[in-house]
Scaffold this active site. Structure first.
Site, short mmCIF file in Angstrom:
data_model
loop_
_atom_site.label_atom_id
_atom_site.label_comp_id
_atom_site.label_asym_id
_atom_site.label_seq_id
_atom_site.Cartn_x
_atom_site.Cartn_y
_atom_site.Cartn_z
N HIS A 124 8.63 38.83 42.26
CA HIS A 124 9.50 39.49 43.23
C HIS A 124 10.26 38.42 43.99
O HIS A 124 9.77 37.31 44.19
CB HIS A 124 8.62 40.32 44.18
CG HIS A 124 9.35 41.23 45.11
ND1 HIS A 124 10.00 40.77 46.23
CD2 HIS A 124 9.50 42.58 45.10
CE1 HIS A 124 10.52 41.80 46.88
NE2 HIS A 124 10.24 42.90 46.21
N ASP A 202 0.25 37.04 45.31
CA ASP A 202 1.04 38.10 45.93
C ASP A 202 0.40 39.42 45.53
O ASP A 202 0.53 39.88 44.39
CB ASP A 202 2.49 38.01 45.43
CG ASP A 202 3.35 39.20 45.85
OD1 ASP A 202 2.83 40.13 46.50
OD2 ASP A 202 4.55 39.21 45.49
N GLN A 205 1.34 44.75 45.17
CA GLN A 205 0.98 45.86 44.28
C GLN A 205 -0.51 45.83 43.95
O GLN A 205 -1.15 46.88 43.83
CB GLN A 205 1.79 45.79 42.99
CG GLN A 205 3.29 45.79 43.17
CD GLN A 205 3.82 47.04 43.81
OE1 GLN A 205 3.27 48.13 43.66
NE2 GLN A 205 4.91 46.90 44.56
N LYS A 228 2.68 49.67 51.83
CA LYS A 228 2.40 50.12 50.47
C LYS A 228 0.98 50.65 50.35
O LYS A 228 0.65 51.34 49.39
CB LYS A 228 2.61 48.97 49.47
CG LYS A 228 4.04 48.44 49.42
CD LYS A 228 4.17 47.32 48.40
CE LYS A 228 5.50 46.58 48.53
NZ LYS A 228 6.65 47.40 48.15
N CYS A 366 14.31 43.88 43.14
CA CYS A 366 14.07 42.58 43.76
C CYS A 366 13.41 41.60 42.80
O CYS A 366 12.61 40.75 43.21
CB CYS A 366 13.22 42.74 45.03
SG CYS A 366 14.04 43.61 46.35
#
Length: 408
Positions: A124, A202, A205, A228, A366
């Site tokens: 991303h 990261d 998700q 999220k 993104c």
């Protein structure tokens, strides 16, 4: 409809909206942000009404209560990702802020012109641009783990890059927001550590779909966003090993992050407060606790199997549509599918689906370098959450077929 899912849906006011339409909305843009359960909405309202006072800074009752809620959010995060101490949990405004914070504080201490930073080709922008900026400032080199045609990492290439001994930090996604693949972060972490590099994951998700144990993964840093994960927007987390965080300088100066301030110098607060300058988004951070409680409650084998059934159904049915190309077919998948259709623009597909009351993401997501690597200018993405249903998946496929027929 699955009975357990029906009970979950009752907790989300948005999912029952009609707005003059004959059916509720089909929300398939969960990878961008999730809808919020009543537990989060109600507690946020109650705290705004009864505990709206700045944290850590006053001794009166409401301020103490606000601080208690804020720190309860931090403790909930600690337990959720199995950090050793709540001092390892730094609150930020989201994953983007977490990665930028890390790039600045880690870069200030450990990155020089002879060093390298390793990311994957599938990152991303929030886990790419901050490292590009650090390289511009420091003169360091930016290296990339190749992403194969099926979306998987080329770990053999990663090993070759790491073997040079120049990489100081590896920063990669737990789950790709475009491809939906659950990446082998434990394997890469062990590999990086063998070659003396730190690792940041990261988890924007990943933390939503996978049980996260930072000590089992072995990573040095892990970041994610609250919005999220069913909490309010404007809050995020940077986990860091305490012994490592304590070696890093603050990035922003101001209130909260100081110990003692003189006219000509200052000393800094212990971690994590030295990285939390200014008034935090304390109400949003407090909603991490009910959000995490919700996530924990829906992580059952039955619901996991239902989610996998929906994902398998979508993959199978989309493959039957002429001209449709699926991306991220290698490895274990989260409930997320991205695709293009020959002869149909991604934004036109999304616009027609919107007319059918289905919300999906379209465009570059993104992740422009990755999508360009696949020779596309954009894709359509459908991403699911525990409140989505097989009936919605069936309606989505039927509607997509209709949209494709209209466009080509």
């Amino acid at each position: 409809m699955n009975a357990s899912v029906e009970k979950i849906r009752e907790q989300f006011p948005y999912l029952g909206r009609l707005d003059g339409k004959v059916m509720p909305p089909v929300y398939f843009d969960n990878a961008a942000t999730s809808q919020k359960p009543k537990s989060v909405i109600d507690l946020a309202g109650a705290w705004l009404a009864c505990a709206n006072a700045n944290v850590h800074r006053a001794i009166y009752g409401m301020a103490a209560e606000a601080t208690e809620h804020y720190e309860a959010g931090r403790e909930a995060v600690r337990g959720f990702i199995n950090a050793a101490s709540k001092d390892e949990i730094v609150f930020t405004s989201g994953t983007t802020a977490s990665v930028n914070l890390l790039a600045n504080i880690f870069g200030a201490r450990y990155i020089g012109p002879e060093d390298e930073i390793l990311v994957s080709e599938g990152e991303h922008h929030s886990n790419l641009v901050p490292w590009q900026m650090l390289c511009e400032r420091s003169g360091a080199g930016l290296r990339f783990i190749p992403v194969a045609s099926d979306g998987g990492w080329d770990l053999t290439a990663a090993e070759r890059i790491l073997a040079d001994g120049k990489v100081r930090i590896v920063s990669v996604a737990h789950i790709s927001n475009v491809l939906g693949i659950v990446n082998p972060v434990e394997e890469l972490t062990a590999m990086a550590h063998r070659h003396g590099a730190c690792v940041h994951i990261d988890g924007a998700q990943g933390v939503v779909h996978e049980p996260v144990d930072v000590r089992r993964i072995g990573c040095d840093f892990y970041s994610f966003s609250g919005h999220k994960l069913y909490a309010l927007t404007g809050t995020g987390v940077l986990y860091g090993r305490k012994d490592l965080l304590e070696t890093l300088p603050p990035w922003m100066g101001g209130g909260e992050m100081v110990d003692t301030v003189y006219f000509d110098r200052a000393t800094y607060a212990p971690v994590p407060l030295r990285f939390e300058a200014g008034t935090p988004n304390f109400i949003a951070a407090a909603t991490l606790k009910p959000a995490i409680e919700f996530v924990t409650s829906v992580r059952t084998p039955q619901l996991k199997a239902y989610e996998e059934d929906m994902t398998s159904f979508l993959v199978h049915e989309l493959r039957q549509i002429s001209g449709l190309r699926l991306y991220g077919t290698g490895g274990r998948k989260a409930p997320l599918v991205s695709f293009t259709v020959d002869g149909a623009h991604h934004s036109d597909i999304a616009a027609l689906l919107d007319k059918m009351n289905i919300a999906v993401r379209s465009g570059l997501m993104c992740s422009e370098p990755l999508i360009s690597k696949f020779g596309q200018t954009g894709m359509v993405r459908a991403s699911l959450a525990p409140y989505n249903t097989m009936e919605e998946c069936e309606y989505f496929v039927k509607s997509l077929r209709r949209a494709v027929k209209m466009l080509i």
